[in-house]
Motif scaffolding. Structure first.
Motif, PDB file in Angstrom:
ATOM      1  N   ALA A 137       0.809  -1.214   0.000  1.00  0.00           N
ATOM      2  CA  ALA A 137       0.000   0.000   0.000  1.00  0.00           C
ATOM      3  C   ALA A 137       0.842   1.263   0.000  1.00  0.00           C
ATOM      4  N   THR A 138       2.045   1.168   0.533  1.00  0.00           N
ATOM      5  CA  THR A 138       2.893   2.350   0.553  1.00  0.00           C
ATOM      6  C   THR A 138       4.173   2.053  -0.212  1.00  0.00           C
ATOM      7  N   GLN A 139       4.843   3.115  -0.577  1.00  0.00           N
ATOM      8  CA  GLN A 139       6.063   2.952  -1.354  1.00  0.00           C
ATOM      9  C   GLN A 139       7.151   2.259  -0.563  1.00  0.00           C
ATOM     10  N   SER A 140       7.193   2.561   0.744  1.00  0.00           N
ATOM     11  CA  SER A 140       8.323   2.074   1.517  1.00  0.00           C
ATOM     12  C   SER A 140       8.096   0.681   2.081  1.00  0.00           C
ATOM     13  N   GLU A 193      15.173   2.014   9.926  1.00  0.00           N
ATOM     14  CA  GLU A 193      14.019   1.126  10.064  1.00  0.00           C
ATOM     15  C   GLU A 193      12.909   1.801  10.868  1.00  0.00           C
ATOM     16  N   LEU A 194      13.303   2.455  11.980  1.00  0.00           N
ATOM     17  CA  LEU A 194      12.294   3.100  12.811  1.00  0.00           C
ATOM     18  C   LEU A 194      11.598   4.219  12.034  1.00  0.00           C
ATOM     19  N   ALA A 195      12.398   4.953  11.271  1.00  0.00           N
ATOM     20  CA  ALA A 195      11.818   6.045  10.490  1.00  0.00           C
ATOM     21  C   ALA A 195      10.866   5.497   9.429  1.00  0.00           C
ATOM     22  N   LEU A 196      11.287   4.415   8.790  1.00  0.00           N
ATOM     23  CA  LEU A 196      10.425   3.812   7.762  1.00  0.00           C
ATOM     24  C   LEU A 196       9.133   3.284   8.370  1.00  0.00           C
ATOM     25  N   ASP A 197       9.265   2.684   9.559  1.00  0.00           N
ATOM     26  CA  ASP A 197       8.080   2.209  10.280  1.00  0.00           C
ATOM     27  C   ASP A 197       7.062   3.332  10.382  1.00  0.00           C
ATOM     28  N   PHE A 198       7.574   4.455  10.873  1.00  0.00           N
ATOM     29  CA  PHE A 198       6.690   5.595  11.083  1.00  0.00           C
ATOM     30  C   PHE A 198       6.092   6.073   9.764  1.00  0.00           C
ATOM     31  N   SER A 199       6.952   6.230   8.763  1.00  0.00           N
ATOM     32  CA  SER A 199       6.438   6.809   7.516  1.00  0.00           C
ATOM     33  C   SER A 199       5.462   5.855   6.848  1.00  0.00           C
ATOM     34  N   MET A 200       5.692   4.546   7.006  1.00  0.00           N
ATOM     35  CA  MET A 200       4.762   3.607   6.390  1.00  0.00           C
ATOM     36  C   MET A 200       3.379   3.720   7.026  1.00  0.00           C
ATOM     37  N   PHE A 201       3.348   3.728   8.353  1.00  0.00           N
ATOM     38  CA  PHE A 201       2.040   3.804   9.006  1.00  0.00           C
ATOM     39  C   PHE A 201       1.382   5.155   8.759  1.00  0.00           C
ATOM     40  N   VAL A 229      -5.805  -0.936  -2.775  1.00  0.00           N
ATOM     41  CA  VAL A 229      -4.489  -1.543  -2.964  1.00  0.00           C
ATOM     42  C   VAL A 229      -4.663  -2.899  -3.644  1.00  0.00           C
ATOM     43  N   SER A 230      -3.552  -3.449  -4.058  1.00  0.00           N
ATOM     44  CA  SER A 230      -3.635  -4.744  -4.732  1.00  0.00           C
ATOM     45  C   SER A 230      -3.706  -5.860  -3.696  1.00  0.00           C
ATOM     46  N   CYS A 231      -4.378  -6.891  -4.079  1.00  0.00           N
ATOM     47  CA  CYS A 231      -4.429  -8.080  -3.245  1.00  0.00           C
ATOM     48  C   CYS A 231      -3.217  -8.931  -3.602  1.00  0.00           C
ATOM     49  N   CYS A 232      -2.835  -9.817  -2.668  1.00  0.00           N
ATOM     50  CA  CYS A 232      -1.650 -10.625  -2.922  1.00  0.00           C
ATOM     51  C   CYS A 232      -1.809 -11.468  -4.180  1.00  0.00           C
ATOM     52  N   GLY A 233      -3.052 -11.831  -4.496  1.00  0.00           N
ATOM     53  CA  GLY A 233      -3.296 -12.636  -5.672  1.00  0.00           C
ATOM     54  C   GLY A 233      -2.828 -11.959  -6.948  1.00  0.00           C
ATOM     55  N   SER A 234      -2.861 -10.629  -6.952  1.00  0.00           N
ATOM     56  CA  SER A 234      -2.415  -9.947  -8.163  1.00  0.00           C
ATOM     57  C   SER A 234      -0.961  -9.514  -8.080  1.00  0.00           C
ATOM     58  N   ILE A 235      -0.465  -9.292  -6.843  1.00  0.00           N
ATOM     59  CA  ILE A 235       0.935  -8.882  -6.728  1.00  0.00           C
ATOM     60  C   ILE A 235       1.842 -10.055  -7.093  1.00  0.00           C
ATOM     61  N   TYR A 236       1.509 -11.224  -6.559  1.00  0.00           N
ATOM     62  CA  TYR A 236       2.352 -12.387  -6.797  1.00  0.00           C
ATOM     63  C   TYR A 236       1.736 -13.272  -7.870  1.00  0.00           C
ATOM     64  N   SER A 237       1.660 -12.746  -9.073  1.00  0.00           N
ATOM     65  CA  SER A 237       1.164 -13.590 -10.143  1.00  0.00           C
ATOM     66  C   SER A 237       1.969 -13.294 -11.387  1.00  0.00           C
ATOM     67  N   SER A 238       1.949 -14.228 -12.313  1.00  0.00           N
ATOM     68  CA  SER A 238       2.776 -14.070 -13.501  1.00  0.00           C
ATOM     69  C   SER A 238       2.265 -12.937 -14.387  1.00  0.00           C
ATOM     70  N   SER A 239       1.013 -12.550 -14.183  1.00  0.00           N
ATOM     71  CA  SER A 239       0.460 -11.529 -15.055  1.00  0.00           C
ATOM     72  C   SER A 239       0.761 -10.121 -14.570  1.00  0.00           C
ATOM     73  N   SER A 240       1.245 -10.021 -13.332  1.00  0.00           N
ATOM     74  CA  SER A 240       1.457  -8.669 -12.824  1.00  0.00           C
ATOM     75  C   SER A 240       2.616  -8.010 -13.553  1.00  0.00           C
ATOM     76  N   THR A 241       2.624  -6.709 -13.521  1.00  0.00           N
ATOM     77  CA  THR A 241       3.659  -5.983 -14.248  1.00  0.00           C
ATOM     78  C   THR A 241       4.830  -5.642 -13.344  1.00  0.00           C
ATOM     79  N   SER A 242       4.774  -6.066 -12.096  1.00  0.00           N
ATOM     80  CA  SER A 242       5.850  -5.718 -11.172  1.00  0.00           C
ATOM     81  C   SER A 242       7.096  -6.529 -11.491  1.00  0.00           C
ATOM     82  N   ALA A 243       8.156  -6.226 -10.735  1.00  0.00           N
ATOM     83  CA  ALA A 243       9.428  -6.910 -10.971  1.00  0.00           C
ATOM     84  C   ALA A 243       9.286  -8.405 -10.721  1.00  0.00           C
ATOM     85  N   LEU A 244       8.312  -8.743  -9.905  1.00  0.00           N
ATOM     86  CA  LEU A 244       8.162 -10.146  -9.541  1.00  0.00           C
ATOM     87  C   LEU A 244       7.752 -11.012 -10.723  1.00  0.00           C
ATOM     88  N   SER A 245       7.087 -10.405 -11.703  1.00  0.00           N
ATOM     89  CA  SER A 245       6.565 -11.227 -12.781  1.00  0.00           C
ATOM     90  C   SER A 245       7.698 -11.896 -13.562  1.00  0.00           C
TER      91      SER A 245
END
Lengths: 391, 315
Positions: free
Chosen positions: B95-98, B149-157, B166-182
């Motif tokens: 949901a967040t960049q960090s 890490e502490l700063a990132l914790d804060f900025s993420m929340f 936001v995307s569901c895990c089903g779309s983030i971790y799938s071969s069709s996604s456009t992310s680096a994971l695909s």
């Protein structure tokens, strides 16, 4: 693993705690109270959330309300036919209901209308529909309503005041109790015609429309289709409600916790102060320990064992007390925070919910803070010079 | 800003960590600069005392951080109920960049802190304290990672918006996604499995040969390989669903929290595998490493066997 627990030091720590009886008792009491307060609050929230979830499960998948001028307005009953045409919709019912303000007692009743032969949108109404006599004006009331009416001498019937000022007499047929008290306490169930008469709603209109969807996964799509068909409506799905409930409770306990962090800070200071104030006796004790060969590390270890024992003990005591307070004594006083100020309060019993996460949360808010508070004082006493303090 | 009790708890503890870490940092800096084990000066004597405080603080932070990490994942899982579209922690992380960096950083920090602790125990069990300067020097670097890490914790929340989809895990971790994971999904499963098991058997082999550096190198390789194979292949058997590749969902109660065990095994196994290169007389580390790595592999293999026995086919 090198970090084996040295049981001799544990034994020494326990004895040392018992020797400083008053200090230990004082800290334990403060600590337990803190844990107790915090955990009671979370237990109550959990229970209410659980009750609400149960209520929500019984709610319809989609509710359609007509909005006019930004306010809720009666919807046309004919809308149902078009909604039923949408694929995936397995049923739609026009609901007729509203709040009736009973001035004498200053309470709001929820009046709900049902039809004898229509499909009931709530399971708890199926029984009610079977028992209700539709031929004459009669109603079935929730337990809270019954008590209020009894107090006002309406033992067998109740006079509703219609918008035109005339009276409508309805007999009390029975009381009912649903699964969850949150939903039934202020409810009055009667036939739709009676509710229409009391609120002056015409036969073509209804308060809102509830839609049932056969496949749970299609709810969002169906909702957007209804929204497209009727742009002047507000379409609420069960999930929307769930999220907003969770937000409300997270918010409420979040605010409490934010305020509570002040007392956590105070607690930190108190502990810091208490632990760092060493009597000459204790100083001598450490001096002797070091003289007989204890290393700084051993003394530190002993101090931390003391800390762990006190904090875990107080944590457990606090949790146990609050379990008893919330689930046996029904949390007097504290549950009012969550109940609102309505006169006809829903006196729910708090169902027992055991949630590991809450226990973990309380643990993280208490034990590490205590341990943090004793780090520096312990180090100070552990690094005392043996020759100086024994002298 | 998300004001749930879980988030607040994490933030409150983070503040405590930050304050104490600063204290430890200042002490470490002094020790690192002025430490001289042969000196008999007052400063050295003072430093020795202070080293206890610094070490205690670091130990404290690490000891709390390990369970807090689990709690963090738990909290993310819970927040996922509120965020539109998210069904498990993956969605919240996304949901967040960090988010993703934070998780990776947290894991790296866990390894580094655990390594620090290992050095520390070796150090204080030796009369001459040979590693003292080294370990406090190490903490000087660790401190910045921790603060990040502490700063990132804060900025993420802070950045999580409840209304944003936001995307569901089903779309983030799938071969069709456009992310680096695909791109990962282009890897052939049989090849991946071959490499994974070969790696494991090499680890077993080197356990008997006791080649320190090779053993560590293979363990280091084992971490990414395990994660990739877990996402691409083993995960689907845990879910018994060929299209579901999420590395977070099996942390939930639906899968009996098996994810916590898996990640714990992997962490312990590879951590002790890495340790053998850095610390001498590490016979027990070899054993612990092999034990947990084996548990990890066995547990995953059992899932596949179980599926095959029940259904007679592979996914």
């Amino acid at each position: 693993m090198q970090n084996k627990i040295n049981f001799y030091i544990v034994e020494y720590a326990i004895n040392s705690l018992l020797r400083q009886k008053y200090k230990t008792i004082f800290i334990s009491i403060v600590f337990s109270m803190l844990v107790f307060l915090l955990s009671s609050l979370f237990f109550i929230t959990n229970s209410i959330k659980y009750e609400l979830k149960q209520t929500l499960e019984a709610l319809p998948d989609i509710t359609v309300q007509k909005i006019k001028g930004g306010r809720h307005y009666d919807i046309d009953v004919s809308t149902i036919d078009e909604i039923l045409d949408i694929h995936g919709v397995s049923g739609a019912v026009a609901r007729v209901w509203g709040y009736y303000y009973f001035e004498n007692a200053g309470v709001n009743f929820s009046l709900v209308g049902i039809d004898e032969y229509e499909e009931q949108y709530k399971k708890s109404f199926v029984d009610v529909a079977a028992n209700l006599d539709f031929t004459k004006p009669s109603m079935i009331v929730g337990e809270g309503v019954k008590i209020v009416m009894d107090k006002n001498y309406y033992k067998d019937y109740f006079n509703f005041i219609k918008p035109d000022g005339t009276l409508k007499r309805v007999d009390i047929a029975a009381t009912f109790k649903a699964q969850s008290e949150l939903e039934s306490n202020d409810v009055i169930v009667m036939s739709k015609e009676n509710v229409r008469e009391i609120f002056d709603i015409s036969a073509q209109k209804a308060t809102d429309i509830v839609v049932r969807v056969a496949n749970f996964n299609e709810v969002a799509t169906v909702a957007s289709k209804i929204k497209l068909l009727y742009p002047d409506t507000r379409v609420i799905t069960k999930d929307d409600l769930k999220i907003s409930y969770q937000n409300i409770f997270d918010y409420k306990s979040g605010i409490f916790l934010a305020l509570f962090s002040v007392s956590l800070f105070t607690f930190f200071i108190i502990i810091y102060d208490r632990v760092s104030g060493l009597s000459s006796e204790q100083k001598r004790e450490i001096g002797i320990l070091k003289a007989v060969g204890w290393r700084v590390d051993d003394v530190l270890k002993e101090k931390f064992y003391e800390g762990f024992i006190v904090s875990i003990f107080s944590y457990l005591v606090g949790i146990t007390l609050s379990f008893a307070f919330v689930y046996i004594f029904k949390a007097p006083l504290l549950q009012n925070i969550f109940l609102g100020y309505s006169q006809l309060k829903t006196s729910f019993n708090l169902p027992f919910v055991f949630d590991m996460q809450t226990l973990a949360l309380i643990f993280f808010l208490s034990v590490p803070i205590y341990i943090a508070a004793i780090i520096i004082p312990s180090w100070r006493s552990a690094t005392l010079e043996a020759d100086e303090v024994i002298r | 800003m998300l004001l749930t009790p879980e988030v607040l708890t994490i933030l409150i503890l983070n503040i405590i960590f930050a304050i104490f870490a600063v204290v430890a940092f200042v002490l470490s800096l002094r020790i690192f600069l002025k430490w001289d084990a042969n000196s008999t000066s007052i400063t050295q004597y003072e430093l020795e005392k202070q080293s206890y405080l610094a070490a205690t603080i670091i130990k404290y932070i690490f000891t709390i951080k390990v369970p807090l990490f689990i709690f963090f994942i738990f909290a993310l899982d819970k927040i996922s109920n509120v965020i539109t579209g998210a069904m498990c922690a993956a969605g919240v992380v996304d949901a967040t960049q960090s988010g993703m960096y934070l998780i990776v950083l947290k894991i790296i920090n866990l390894y580094l802190f655990a390594y620090w602790l290992r050095i520390h125990t070796t150090d204080i069990s030796d009369k001459n304290q040979p590693y003292t300067r080294y370990k406090f020097g190490l903490f000087l670097g660790l401190f910045f990672l921790l603060m990040l890490e502490l700063a990132l914790d804060f900025s993420m929340f802070k950045d999580i918006e409840i209304d944003k989809m936001v995307s569901c895990c089903g779309s983030i971790y799938s071969s069709s996604s456009t992310s680096a994971l695909s791109t990962l999904f282009k890897i052939d499963n049989s090849l991946l499995l071959m490499v994974f098991y070969t790696n494991y058997f090499l680890i077993v082999l080197l356990f008997f040969l006791k080649k320190r550096y090779l053993f560590s190198a293979l363990n280091a390789l084992f971490i990414p390989l395990s994660l990739v194979s877990l996402i691409l292949f083993f995960g689907t058997y845990i879910y018994e669903l060929p299209s579901h590749h999420c590395p977070f969902c099996f942390l939930q109660s639906d899968y009996y929290y098996v994810g916590y065990f898996l990640y714990f095994f992997l962490f312990m196994g590879t951590f002790y595998g890495l340790v053998v290169s850095f610390v001498k007389d590490s016979d027990s580390s070899y054993k612990i490493s092999l034990l947990f790595n084996s548990l990890y592999v066995i547990l995953l293999t059992l899932y596949i066997l179980n599926y095959y026995i029940k259904n007679g086919v592979f996914l």
